[in-house]
Enzyme design. Structure first.
Site, PDB file in Angstrom:
ATOM      1  N   HIS A  97       1.003  -1.156   0.375  1.00 16.50           N
ATOM      2  CA  HIS A  97       0.334   0.177   0.042  1.00 16.50           C
ATOM      3  C   HIS A  97       1.127   1.113   0.135  1.00 16.50           C
ATOM      4  O   HIS A  97       0.603   2.010  -0.746  1.00 16.50           O
ATOM      5  CB  HIS A  97      -0.905  -0.242   1.826  1.00 16.50           C
ATOM      6  N   CYS A 101      -5.804  -2.876 -15.459  1.00 15.01           N
ATOM      7  CA  CYS A 101      -5.472  -1.259 -14.849  1.00 15.01           C
ATOM      8  C   CYS A 101      -4.583  -2.046 -13.711  1.00 15.01           C
ATOM      9  O   CYS A 101      -4.127  -1.250 -12.522  1.00 15.01           O
ATOM     10  CB  CYS A 101      -6.764  -1.257 -13.382  1.00 15.01           C
TER      11      CYS A 101
HETATM   12  C1  PEP Z   1      -3.167  -6.789 -10.868  1.00 15.69           C
HETATM   13  O1  PEP Z   1      -3.242  -7.503  -9.676  1.00 15.69           O
HETATM   14  O2  PEP Z   1      -2.934  -5.784 -11.601  1.00 15.69           O
HETATM   15  C2  PEP Z   1      -4.276  -5.228  -9.532  1.00 15.69           C
HETATM   16  C3  PEP Z   1      -4.019  -4.439 -10.469  1.00 15.69           C
HETATM   17  O3  PEP Z   1      -4.006  -5.456  -8.565  1.00 15.69           O
HETATM   18  P1  PEP Z   1      -3.478  -5.571  -7.193  1.00 15.69           P
HETATM   19  O4  PEP Z   1      -1.943  -4.901  -7.585  1.00 15.69           O
HETATM   20  O5  PEP Z   1      -4.079  -4.675  -6.120  1.00 15.69           O
HETATM   21  O6  PEP Z   1      -3.785  -6.943  -7.338  1.00 15.69           O
END
Ligand code: PEP
Ligand code: MG
Length: 535
Positions: free
Chosen positions: A182, A490
């Protein structure tokens, strides 16, 4: 002059910082006992007041949830019940240090022993408050991040990152840490240079240092020529950024005239205060696990509703995709996640939400109530079988029915999924019930390459430009196009200008990126032409 030391880590948030090293030490100094209980009491009162002042001044620079955490800390300090317990112990002969520590430790223990997940998780706030006052008592302020310094620490809590005013520069070099933590997400969102995984290398406190978080290097005690070279690279990067910034207000259009949607990822509702809504096409990913983060416990329905509404109000009708809590794996949450040997392959994301319906229910209700306030889409993380979509949908329907019978205003949002588990990317047709797909390249890459994303030694393996990962992305993009299911990406790959050409080549035309990367990604899109690329 000491000879330069080159220390390598992983780049977690791009940028450059030049300043003194500040080696964090926690409670490094011994407390010096006072001559009388009265003096001990006075020392404690002064320390509590000083800690409260520190928190209040940090709060005044923040808004949203970041300020809320600190407001909670301040309220706990000002409540006076810990001071009263400690005062009693001081009267019985304890030092201010021992008395304060014992008072807080007892409370922390009872929070942790409570069966209530909320209280268990809130114990982290109490530890924070305990340590702030103890640091003032020992005169050891070495835990604080100093303006303009390169802060070297094992890892840092999101609350500490948020409490610091980064406008004076500086950066982070963490001995452990992870690029997907985070804190790393917050650093990317705010453009704070950060590297992780520098290990145990000896670093001298207060030494001059250059942090190049583009390449992942910390150079301690540099030669003048190295400083000059660093300045050149920094100036070139700033010029590039300025050039890109000038284009940020304009839509992203390829050289062939195709328009590309650029949305943003946020981790904290307060992030929107620093983003110009006119520069982006909406929020492509709001990671709600940050709301549930260790320091603030499990948020109730009203707190979640306020957080979601803040973002929807800011978006003014542009789409806002809020992901249901994606805890587990590298994102453990005290009082919520389950300790597992192989947590990346364990009960995480939607699996955990479905396993703990009493907690998921609260988030669902807040989302249903937030939906009438804008263009909300809800995204389920870590979906690996179609039944998970059905189960989540059924829970949304049940909560919507309950809200309707209680006459509470609400609306059913579109429900889509993250595509981050290979089973979905290989056979997307089985998941066509989803309203939209958003590809999570971070997790998809780690699962396709069997390389855990938080292992610094495997960073060379874990790249989304691997042909196997790209072919799965292309598979999802072409399925989405054929079936008119909105498909975006994303994961962090979308924030990398060097990846954008490859991603556009897979057919994707919608990306969600770190706020500080909007301008450079738009600039990279403008340079791209489909000619000669495989679509
Ligand atoms: C991913 O896994 O690419 C994602 C966007 O989620 P996180 O990084 O929060 O696991
Ligand atoms: Mg993920």
């Amino acid at each position: 002059m000491a000879s330069p030391g080159r220390i390598f880590g992983q780049a977690a948030s791009a940028g450059f910082a030049h300043g003194p090293v500040h080696l964090a030490r926690r409670q490094g100094r011994a407390y010096v006992a006072k001559s009388t209980p009265e003096r001990e009491l006075q020392a404690l009162q002064l320390a509590v007041e000083a800690a409260a002042g520190e928190i209040a001044s940090a709060m005044s620079q923040l808004s949203g949830d970041a300020a809320d955490i600190l407001e909670f800390h301040l309220a706990m300090l000002e409540d006076g019940s810990f001071s009263a317990t400690a005062a009693e112990a001081i009267g019985a002969g304890a030092t201010a240090y021992d008395a304060w520590k014992a008072a807080l430790d007892a409370e922390i223990e009872s929070y942790q022993a409570s069966g209530d997940a909320y209280f268990k998780a809130r114990s982290a706030d109490l530890s924070d408050i305990r340590d702030t006052v103890l640091s003032v008592l020992t005169g050891d302020t070495a835990h604080a991040i100093r303006p303009g310094a390169i802060h070297v620490d094992e890892d840092i809590a999101p609350s500490r990152f948020l409490a610091h005013d980064w406008s004076k520069g500086g950066g982070l070099a963490l001995r452990k840490g992870s690029v997907t933590s985070h804190v790393a997400m917050l650093a990317r969102a705010r453009g704070v240079p950060m590297i992780v995984g520098i290990g145990d290398s000896a670093i001298e406190d207060a030494a001059e240092a250059l942090l190049d978080a583009q390449s992942g290097e910390l150079l301690v005690s540099p030669y003048p020529a190295q400083i000059a070279d660093f300045n050149d690279r920094r100036t070139a990067s700033q010029a590039q950024q300025r050039e890109a910034d000038a284009l940020a207000p304009h839509p992203a259009i390829t050289r062939d005239g195709e328009s590309v949607q650029v949305l943003v990822n946020i981790a904290d509702p307060g992030d929107v205060d620093r983003i110009s809504v006119d520069h982006v096409d909406g929020i492509g990913l709001m990671r709600t696990e940050f709301l549930f983060g260790g320091d603030r416990g499990l948020p109730d329905e009203e707190m979640q509703l306020a957080a979601y509404r803040k973002v929807l109000d800011w978006a003014g009708g542009k789409p806002v995709t809020i992901r249901t809590i994606d805890a587990g794996g590298d994102k453990p949450i005290e009082g919520y996640t389950i300790a597992e040997d192989n947590s990346f392959l364990g009960v995480r994301g939607i699996r955990l939400s479905l396993a703990k319906p009493e907690i998921f229910r609260v988030q669902i209700r807040a989302l249903l109530r937030a939906a009438p306030h804008g263009s909300l889409k809800v995204m389920l993380p870590m979906v690996s079988v179609p039944g998970e979509i059905d189960a989540a949908r059924a829970m949304f329907a049940k909560e919507a029915a309950d809200l309707a019978s209680a006459d509470v205003i609400h609306q059913m949002p579109e429900i889509g999924i993250m595509v981050e588990v290979p089973s979905v990317a290989i056979t997307p047709a089985r998941f066509a019930a989803a309203a939209f797909f958003s590809i999570g390249s971070n997790d998809l890459t780690q699962y396709v390459l069997a390389a855990s994303r938080d292992n610094a030694r495997l960073s060379a393996l874990g790249s989304a430009d691997d042909p196997a990962v790209l072919s799965l992305i292309a598979n999802v993009a072409s399925f989405g196009k054929a079936r008119a299911i909105e498909t975006s990406l994303c994961g962090d790959a979308a924030s990398d200008p060097e990846m954008i050409g490859l991603l556009l080549g897979t057919g994707l035309r919608r990306f969600s990126v770190a706020p500080a990367r909007v301008a450079v990604i738009k600039a990279a899109v403008r340079l791209w032409s489909g000619e000669g690329s495989v679509k």
